[in-house]
Design an enzyme around this catalytic site. Structure first.
Site, short mmCIF file in Angstrom:
data_model
loop_
_atom_site.label_atom_id
_atom_site.label_comp_id
_atom_site.label_asym_id
_atom_site.label_seq_id
_atom_site.Cartn_x
_atom_site.Cartn_y
_atom_site.Cartn_z
CE1 TYR A 12 -3.77 -2.27 0.37
CE2 TYR A 12 -2.64 -3.14 2.24
CZ TYR A 12 -3.61 -3.15 1.50
OH TYR A 12 -4.56 -4.02 1.41
CG HIS A 17 -7.20 5.05 0.91
ND1 HIS A 17 -7.79 6.06 0.95
CD2 HIS A 17 -7.59 3.92 1.20
CE1 HIS A 17 -9.14 5.72 1.34
NE2 HIS A 17 -8.83 4.39 1.69
CE1 TYR A 62 -3.75 -3.56 6.07
CE2 TYR A 62 -3.70 -4.41 8.18
CZ TYR A 62 -3.45 -4.36 6.96
OH TYR A 62 -2.35 -5.21 6.70
CG ASN A 64 -12.24 0.59 6.03
OD1 ASN A 64 -11.94 1.69 5.44
ND2 ASN A 64 -12.88 -0.20 5.40
CG ASP A 89 -7.33 9.33 0.71
OD1 ASP A 89 -7.04 8.71 2.06
OD2 ASP A 89 -8.23 8.66 -0.11
CG ASN A 110 -14.99 3.58 4.53
OD1 ASN A 110 -16.10 4.23 4.67
ND2 ASN A 110 -14.74 2.78 3.80
#
Length: 197
Positions: A12, A17, A62, A64, A89, A110
């Site tokens: 990632y 994100h 993470y 969320n 973002d 989220n």
């Protein structure tokens, strides 16, 4: 406490994100502080700026579930919500555009939704634009993919500007900082963004 939102893991690192993580890394480099430690499910670097203690934070829960780490650190360090900057973002802004706000809704993000659900509301928001998905792309595909080379430079300039804005707000206060850094991009920058899509 300056929190950058993103997802942990090599896969990632360069995705859209992870804009928040990238700004935090830029701040750590400017403050000559890359000594990270794990605290409350987050990577935390402690430094000083303008005589004040500053925590640079990258939640490892993470995106969320970002609020879990933010809430734990907030209570552990006894930090007031309006002393928290959150960088993340935003698809509703053009690539590299920055918008600073004192409050607001999650706007479909989220990570911000998770922070709000944990009872933290009055934090300062630094929204860094990543642009909208291409017509044939889903939102998930968009945010979890890296920038193409055509738009990467514009985005990296935005990361640098966001780091400038965070430090500027620390120095000037949030109201003066917002007046200084919430500016429209120059016309030539907008042309670059349009051509780069």
């Amino acid at each position: 406490m300056i929190v950058g939102l993103g997802n942990p893991g090599k896969e990632y690192e360069q995705t859209k994100h992870n804009a928040g993580f990238m700004v935090i890394d830029a701040l750590a480099a400017r403050m000559d502080n890359t000594r990270w430690k794990c605290e409350m499910e987050a990577l935390v670097a402690t430094t000083t700026y303008g005589g004040e203690k500053v925590l640079l934070v990258k939640p490892q829960t993470y995106m969320n579930d970002s609020g879990r780490a933010v809430r734990a650190l907030l209570h552990w360090y006894k930090i007031e919500a309006d002393h928290i900057y959150v960088v993340y973002d935003d698809m509703d802004l053009p690539i590299g555009r920055l918008r600073i706000r004192k409050n607001g809704s999650a706007g479909g993000h989220n990570g911000i939704k998770s922070i709000l659900e944990q009872g933290c509301h009055d934090f300062i928001r630094f929204r860094l634009g990543i642009g909208r998905p291409l017509p044939h792309w889903t939102v998930v595909n968009h945010v979890l993919s890296p920038f193409p080379s055509a738009t990467y430079t514009v985005f990296k300039d935005g990361v640098s500007y966001a780091a400038d804005a965070v430090l500027g707000c620390l120095e000037l206060g949030i109201d003066k900082g917002m007046n200084r850094f919430n500016i429209k991009k120059k016309a030539k920058d907008a042309v670059v963004e349009i051509k780069s899509v």
